[in-house]
Design a protein around this motif. Structure first.
Motif, short mmCIF file in Angstrom:
data_model
loop_
_atom_site.label_atom_id
_atom_site.label_comp_id
_atom_site.label_asym_id
_atom_site.label_seq_id
_atom_site.Cartn_x
_atom_site.Cartn_y
_atom_site.Cartn_z
N HIS A 94 1.32 0.83 18.01
CA HIS A 94 1.21 2.27 17.73
C HIS A 94 2.54 2.75 17.15
O HIS A 94 3.32 3.44 17.82
N PRO A 95 2.79 2.41 15.91
CA PRO A 95 4.10 2.70 15.30
C PRO A 95 4.20 4.15 14.82
O PRO A 95 3.21 4.83 14.57
N ARG A 96 5.44 4.58 14.65
CA ARG A 96 5.67 5.90 14.06
C ARG A 96 5.48 5.87 12.55
O ARG A 96 5.23 6.90 11.92
N ALA A 162 -6.21 -6.15 3.78
CA ALA A 162 -5.15 -5.22 4.15
C ALA A 162 -5.71 -3.88 4.61
O ALA A 162 -5.18 -3.27 5.54
N ARG A 163 -6.78 -3.44 4.01
CA ARG A 163 -7.39 -2.19 4.45
C ARG A 163 -7.97 -2.33 5.86
O ARG A 163 -7.90 -1.40 6.68
N HIS A 164 -8.55 -3.48 6.13
CA HIS A 164 -9.03 -3.72 7.49
C HIS A 164 -7.87 -3.74 8.47
O HIS A 164 -7.96 -3.19 9.58
N HIS A 165 -6.78 -4.34 8.06
CA HIS A 165 -5.56 -4.38 8.87
C HIS A 165 -5.10 -2.96 9.20
O HIS A 165 -4.80 -2.63 10.35
N LEU A 166 -5.06 -2.11 8.19
CA LEU A 166 -4.61 -0.73 8.38
C LEU A 166 -5.59 0.07 9.23
O LEU A 166 -5.20 0.97 9.99
N THR A 167 -6.87 -0.25 9.13
CA THR A 167 -7.87 0.44 9.96
C THR A 167 -7.63 0.13 11.43
O THR A 167 -7.83 0.99 12.30
N LEU A 168 -7.20 -1.09 11.71
CA LEU A 168 -6.89 -1.44 13.10
C LEU A 168 -5.62 -0.74 13.58
O LEU A 168 -5.47 -0.45 14.77
N LEU A 169 -4.71 -0.44 12.66
CA LEU A 169 -3.46 0.24 13.02
C LEU A 169 -3.62 1.76 13.10
O LEU A 169 -2.91 2.42 13.85
N ARG A 170 -4.52 2.30 12.27
CA ARG A 170 -4.75 3.75 12.20
C ARG A 170 -3.41 4.49 12.03
O ARG A 170 -3.00 5.30 12.87
N PRO A 171 -2.73 4.26 10.93
CA PRO A 171 -1.39 4.85 10.76
C PRO A 171 -1.43 6.34 10.46
O PRO A 171 -2.25 6.81 9.67
N GLU A 172 -0.51 7.08 11.07
CA GLU A 172 -0.36 8.48 10.73
C GLU A 172 0.47 8.64 9.47
O GLU A 172 0.27 9.58 8.70
N ARG A 173 1.41 7.71 9.28
CA ARG A 173 2.25 7.72 8.08
C ARG A 173 2.33 6.31 7.53
O ARG A 173 2.51 5.35 8.28
N LEU A 174 2.23 6.20 6.20
CA LEU A 174 2.17 4.90 5.54
C LEU A 174 3.10 4.91 4.34
O LEU A 174 3.00 5.78 3.47
N LEU A 175 4.01 3.94 4.31
CA LEU A 175 4.92 3.78 3.19
C LEU A 175 4.58 2.49 2.46
O LEU A 175 4.53 1.42 3.07
N LEU A 176 4.32 2.59 1.16
CA LEU A 176 3.90 1.46 0.36
C LEU A 176 5.01 1.08 -0.62
O LEU A 176 5.49 1.92 -1.37
N PHE A 177 5.39 -0.20 -0.59
CA PHE A 177 6.43 -0.70 -1.48
C PHE A 177 5.81 -1.44 -2.65
O PHE A 177 5.24 -2.51 -2.49
N GLY A 178 5.91 -0.86 -3.85
CA GLY A 178 5.48 -1.55 -5.06
C GLY A 178 4.07 -1.20 -5.49
O GLY A 178 3.26 -0.67 -4.73
N LYS A 179 3.77 -1.50 -6.76
CA LYS A 179 2.48 -1.16 -7.36
C LYS A 179 1.31 -1.89 -6.72
O LYS A 179 0.23 -1.34 -6.54
N ALA A 180 1.51 -3.17 -6.40
CA ALA A 180 0.40 -3.94 -5.81
C ALA A 180 -0.01 -3.33 -4.48
O ALA A 180 -1.20 -3.19 -4.19
#
Length: 235
Positions: A94-96, A162-180
């Protein structure tokens, strides 16, 4: 002795074909009679078991974060055949803040961003009052391709995972590095609006990868603006 009559087989064949044409035979014939006016029979429906065999099986991904991460590092992972180290994500359940990059850096061997890019990342996090212990760090590909670029033919599959991964994390804030990594979203990742893609409301911002900032220091000022958009309300 009289002269022999020359026999031209071509003339004989042409004469035979002309005789059959005059007799009304203009197509090749079969041994069995055929009803040329009959409608063609419809192909029989495939047996249910054959249809099931032709359809690809529905993939069921692990539904807990721990099990999914273990699966991503196992033999079923798309990157398992890349012949480069598979590097696990790290961070609390449960990250910030959740950070996703495109792939491990060239110098990474056991953890993501363990080299110079990681030092810059730590400084970026400190600038907004965070550290590695409070964020979750993952990547679109868990291994680095030998070409240093995510294979185009596997990108769609990696985005799905990766989307499934993020669904399990349910992030309130998401920082994406790079175009990919930015392609994980259907729309722009500029912090102007919340994203509802991972089973929750997420503020998402895309910025330059730290390894790019090391090569282009002039872009750091723009990256700082991106971090300010993301850091609003983190306290």
């Amino acid at each position: 002795m009289g002269a022999e009559h020359a026999h031209d087989w071509r003339l004989g064949l042409a004469s035979a074909l002309e005789w059959w044409r005059d007799a009304g035979v203009e197509t090749l014939q079969e041994d069995e009679p055929r009803d040329w006016l009959a409608r063609p029979l419809a192909a029989p429906d495939a047996a249910p078991d054959k249809v099931a065999a032709a359809s690809p099986p529905l993939e069921i991904l692990p539904t807990t974060l721990e099990d999914f991460v273990a699966w991503r590092l196992g033999p079923a992972a798309p990157e398992s055949g890349w012949h480069t180290p598979l590097i696990a994500p790290s961070g609390p359940a449960h990250p910030r803040l959740v950070i996703f990059s495109d792939m491990p850096c060239a110098e990474d061997s056991e953890t993501l961003m363990g080299g110079p890019a990681g030092i810059l990342l730590d400084r970026m996090l400190a600038a907004i009052g965070l550290d590695r212990e409070s964020v979750y760090l993952g990547s679109l590909a868990v291994a680095r391709p030998l070409t240093g670029r995510v294979p185009a033919e596997q990108e769609g599959r990696l985005i799905q995972l990766a989307r499934h991964h993020l669904t399990l994390l349910r992030p309130e804030r998401l920082l994406l590095f790079g175009k990919a990594a930015e392609r994980l979203l259907d729309g722009p990742a500029d912090g102007s609006g919340d994203v509802n893609l991972f089973g929750c409301t997420t503020r998402a911002v895309a910025t330059y990868h730290p390894r790019f900032l090391l090569e282009r220091p002039a872009a750091k000022s723009e990256a700082w603006k991106h971090l300010l958009l993301l850091s609003r309300g983190t306290e």
